[in-house]
Design an enzyme around this catalytic site. Structure first.
Site, PDB file in Angstrom:
ATOM      1  N   SER A 129       0.832  -1.187   0.000  1.00 28.53           N
ATOM      2  CA  SER A 129       0.000   0.000   0.000  1.00 28.53           C
ATOM      3  C   SER A 129       0.879   1.254   0.000  1.00 28.53           C
ATOM      4  O   SER A 129       1.627   1.481  -0.940  1.00 28.53           O
ATOM      5  CB  SER A 129      -0.959  -0.038   1.192  1.00 28.53           C
ATOM      6  OG  SER A 129      -1.978   0.918   1.057  1.00 28.53           O
ATOM      7  N   HIS A 155      -7.464  -5.351  -1.729  1.00 30.07           N
ATOM      8  CA  HIS A 155      -6.240  -4.655  -1.300  1.00 30.07           C
ATOM      9  C   HIS A 155      -5.301  -5.595  -0.556  1.00 30.07           C
ATOM     10  O   HIS A 155      -4.089  -5.537  -0.714  1.00 30.07           O
ATOM     11  CB  HIS A 155      -6.622  -3.469  -0.419  1.00 30.07           C
ATOM     12  CG  HIS A 155      -5.494  -2.525  -0.169  1.00 30.07           C
ATOM     13  ND1 HIS A 155      -4.829  -1.872  -1.179  1.00 30.07           N
ATOM     14  CD2 HIS A 155      -4.896  -2.108   0.989  1.00 30.07           C
ATOM     15  CE1 HIS A 155      -3.883  -1.097  -0.670  1.00 30.07           C
ATOM     16  NE2 HIS A 155      -3.910  -1.229   0.640  1.00 30.07           N
ATOM     17  N   ASP A 182      -9.026  -4.424  -6.183  1.00 27.25           N
ATOM     18  CA  ASP A 182      -8.619  -3.566  -5.062  1.00 27.25           C
ATOM     19  C   ASP A 182      -9.654  -2.460  -4.854  1.00 27.25           C
ATOM     20  O   ASP A 182      -9.955  -1.702  -5.766  1.00 27.25           O
ATOM     21  CB  ASP A 182      -7.244  -2.950  -5.363  1.00 27.25           C
ATOM     22  CG  ASP A 182      -6.621  -2.273  -4.154  1.00 27.25           C
ATOM     23  OD1 ASP A 182      -7.371  -1.820  -3.269  1.00 27.25           O
ATOM     24  OD2 ASP A 182      -5.380  -2.201  -4.095  1.00 27.25           O
TER      25      ASP A 182
END
Length: 808
Positions: free
Chosen positions: A665, A772, A738
């Site tokens: 991330s 994610h 995501d």
């Protein structure tokens, strides 16, 4: 001139080249020792009853299958819906449920229907009943069990809908308020065969800066589907006799919460028109108070869509609406006094108001706070409340004790930087009242706090009590050296506070212990075994070092189980940047080396079994004024990375010529930037990152300025804009679905194309049906195989460089 045959051959060649360039591969496996660790079942989760006399043990599987992750899912209005279960899409289920009386070793196994999966559990506040939900092939069921009898659990309803919320216990402790699939809902709307017309949006000329949300509504059909699955029928369900009473009309409900008097409900109902620019919880909605027949008693407020709100600001009008826990039926809420704009200079930013059923009198202002209100905590004495507020400019928080209606100024209970972990006094402990609403746990003038215990010598969680009359604080208990132990439950028994802790060491897994004041040693309540004893030989220590500007940094250094002192290993630096106002708080120790080392899922710590040293959680502070700190983002992360490598080399465990970097991330964003702006690393792995900040134009992470105020900063820290300088190998991994704000899958696709187009070395792995974070066993194992192969190829077995890189 090509003949027809030649044309066909040319077409075949083109197709073969295209297939080679972007091909679907089979899932791969990492080495067998890694697979064994990934597949190890975790210890059961423990849910203590409110009276601490019972515990629920929830048996878990290690990971779901790709088949489970690939179930049909609807991505609507910012949420993900499982149409089969009429709930939010999830793969986190439990496979076993048992009940244990505290201190016993015998478990009572509670049945789960064959073929069904346990989704959630909920204790009644009087600890006499346990409710749980199970997902079947045809929907979601609500079950209840009594802990005071051996009667079999009862299935209450088989049409539970959890798309917009779960279940809530009523104050009587025997009734649940929930949301059902409306009767006669019919079949799912059919998708139109042909478009009804163009999908249009329009701006009215007012500023409406919004963060980059995903899974939003895009067509009228999307709105129909959302209505179909999110509309619910509120109902009261008795766990004693199973009686079901529908209340109010079917609608899309955001909240349904009971007042302490048990006779009124606070209801938030979503209204149309729906927005294509924001998630459903930002849609217009109305707050009302109902009686238990679903009749409207009072209209509280109509909330408009969450548009035209300044960046970092709040909506005007009532917000944080809730019942006051210490009175039968009083609503409290906050309102902005600065128009919701954090940049306005005012004496007080917010005020708190209250209004009591039957709402004959106007709202009464309770108090004002200087900074932005973050919450209100209630004491059993309704004349006292504790407020928390946040100063955005300084990143500062404080809590105040107020005497409502009194003349004395509020008393400051704590006042500190949100990043100052050393000064954190701990969270104020609360306990349920007889109605299930939470108030501060209190013994005379004393309240209790449980905290993380960060300090220059390490992290040692604690239990304190604070005197509200003198503000004096006393330490009742603190974790000792060599272990990591936190307070899991706290209560008052007579004159003594009692508590249960969760205890672990680097070699002993987390287990629960009861601290009996009449005994010298804690009493063990659980004895969960080590799920992965094969990794227990790994070395783990907290190391500290300094950046070249004097900022103190730290990391957890991991070494393989068979490490021989003096051996220099390939090193992985794994990190995630965090913003700070000042060097003092940036340098604080925030990790304990005494946590149990549990390597699970897609953790980069699996690389230990392959002969790597790892600087884990290497601190990457970005220090400065909150408005401009990203102006020096690149310089600061490069300096922090260099300091981490220098420390590992100084300790004699790392080969400077074989250093890799990785992150997930915002850590992936950092990773790509490090490859673009320095020569410290030979290879990198970046997972689920955002690399082009022009695609997040109204801010990201802690960046407050929109793109148009700071275009040079957005350009400078976007790795995509510097793809021509990324010459060291980078592995990009991203979930194709995501849904994290800002990290669109296109971010990795575009960076890969940019690197490839500029002649760099890169590999792009897009994981089907993953979000994610990656959940399916097949996906996790493939990510680990790719990561190990990448670092082995370009780092561990890489040819030596002529000279050690000094960094750009």
């Amino acid at each position: 001139m090509l003949t027809p045959t030649g044309s066909r051959i040319g077409l075949v060649l083109v197709l073969l080249v295209a297939a080679e360039a972007a091909r679907a591969e089979d899932y791969r496996l990492p080495p067998r020792d890694v697979v064994a660790v990934v597949d190890a079942a975790p210890a059961p989760q423990v849910r203590l009853s409110p009276d601490r006399q019972w515990m629920v043990l929830l048996e878990q599987a290690a990971l779901p299958s790709i088949d489970d992750v690939s179930r049909r899912m609807l991505r609507l209005a910012g949420t993900r819906i499982d149409p089969r279960s009429n709930g939010r899409f999830t793969t986190r289920f439990y496979r076993g449920l048992s009940l244990r009386a505290m201190g016993d070793r015998e478990d009572r196994v509670l049945p789960i229907p064959a073929g069904a999966r346990l989704a959630s559990v909920s204790w009644s506040h009087d600890s006499r009943h346990l409710a749980y939900t199970v997902v079947t092939e045809t929907g979601t069921e609500l079950w209840a069990a009594s802990v005071e009898s051996d009667d079999e659990p009862r299935r209450l309803i088989d049409d539970l809908n959890t798309v917009t919320g779960g279940i809530t216990w009523m104050p009587d402790g025997t009734t649940i308020i929930c949301r059902r699939v409306p009767a006669g809902r019919g079949f799912e709307p059919d998708a139109p065969r042909v478009p009804r017309g163009p999908n249009t949006q329009e701006s009215s000329g007012e500023r409406s800066p919004l963060r980059t949300y995903q899974d939003l509504l895009a067509t009228p059909y999307d709105a129909e589907l959302f209505d179909y699955y999110a509309s619910t029928q509120p109902a009261l369900v008795s766990v004693i006799d199973g009686r079901v009473t529908d209340i109010g009309p079917p609608a899309v409900y955001m909240e349904i919460s009971p007042a302490p008097d048990g006779a009124h409900l606070l209801v938030a109902r979503v209204e149309k028109p729906y927005s294509y620019q924001m998630p459903w919880w930002s849609f217009p909605h109305v707050y009302e108070v109902w009686d238990l027949h679903g009749q409207r008693v009072h209209g509280v407020v109509n909330i408009p869509p969450a548009e035209n709100i300044p960046v970092g600001g709040v909506r005007t009008g009532p917000r944080m609406i809730r019942w006051m826990a210490s009175t039968p039926s009083t609503l409290v809420w906050a309102e902005a006094l600065d128009g919701g704009d954090p940049k306005k200079k005012v004496a007080h930013r917010d005020r708190w108001l209250a209004r009591q059923v039957p709402f004959d009198d106007p709202a009464q202002e309770l108090l004002r706070v200087e900074q932005r209100a973050r919450g209100m905590t209630f004491l059993a004495d309704a004349s006292q409340v504790i407020t928390s507020e946040y100063d955005r400019d300084r990143r500062w928080t404080r809590s105040l004790l107020h005497e409502l209606g009194g003349q004395d100024p509020p008393r400051v209970l704590d006042d500190r930087s949100v990043r100052d972990r050393y000064a954190d006094p701990g969270r104020i402990a609360t306990a349920p009242t007889a109605t299930g609403h939470r108030v501060v746990l209190q013994q005379g003038p004393w309240i209790f706090r449980t905290g993380g215990g960060a300090s220059p010598r390490g992290v040692f969680p604690f239990l304190d009590r604070q005197n509200l009359a003198t503000l004096q604080t006393e330490r009742l208990w603190q974790c000792g050296p060599g272990a990591y132990e936190t307070v899991a439950a706290l209560w008052i028994d007579g004159d003594e506070p009692r508590y249960i802790t969760r205890h672990e060491t680097p070699t002993r897994p987390p287990n629960y212990r009861y601290h009996d004041p009449d005994r010298a040693d804690p009493v063990a309540l659980t004895n969960f075994p080590d799920p992965t004893p094969q990794i227990r030989g790994i070395h783990k220590e907290l190391v500290t070092y300094r950046r070249d500007d004097g900022v103190q940094l730290h990391a957890t250094l991991y070494l393989p189980a068979e490490y021989q002192p003096g051996t220099r290993l390939p090193l992985i630096v794994w990190a995630y940047p965090i913003e700070f106002n000042d060097p003092a708080t940036a340098g604080q120790i925030s990790r304990s080396p005494y946590r149990f080392a549990r390597i699970s899922g897609m953790s980069h710590l699996h690389l230990l079994s392959q002969g790597y040293a790892i600087m884990d959680g290497a601190t990457m502070p970005v220090i400065g004024d909150p408005e401009t700190m990203n102006d020096t983002f690149i310089e600061q992360i490069v300096a922090s990375a260099r300091a981490a490598i220098d420390k590992a080399v100084e300790l004699g465990v790392a080969d400077r010529d074989r250093v890799g970097v990785g992150g997930h991330s915002y850590g992936a964003f950092m990773t790509a930037n490090l490859l673009a702006h320095c020569d410290l690393f030979r290879a990198a792995v970046a997972r689920s990152g955002a690399y082009n900040r022009t695609l997040t134009p109204f801010g990201f992470q802690s960046e407050r300025r929109p793109l148009w105020e700071a275009p040079e900063v957005y350009f400078a820290i976007s790795p995509f804009m510097h793809a021509h300088t990324i010459t060291d190998p980078i592995l990009l991994i991203h979930g194709e679905l995501d849904n994290n704000s800002g990290t669109y899958p296109i971010q990795s696709r575009r960076l890969f194309k940019a690197i490839k187009g500029n002649g760099g070395i890169a590999r792009l792995v897009m994981l089907p049906n993953e979000s994610h974070g990656y959940r399916a066993r097949e996906s996790v194992l493939h990510v680990l195989a790719e990561t190990i192969d990448w670092f082995n190829r370009y780092l561990k077995y890489a040819e030596p460089q002529d000279t050690a890189p000094a960094g750009r």
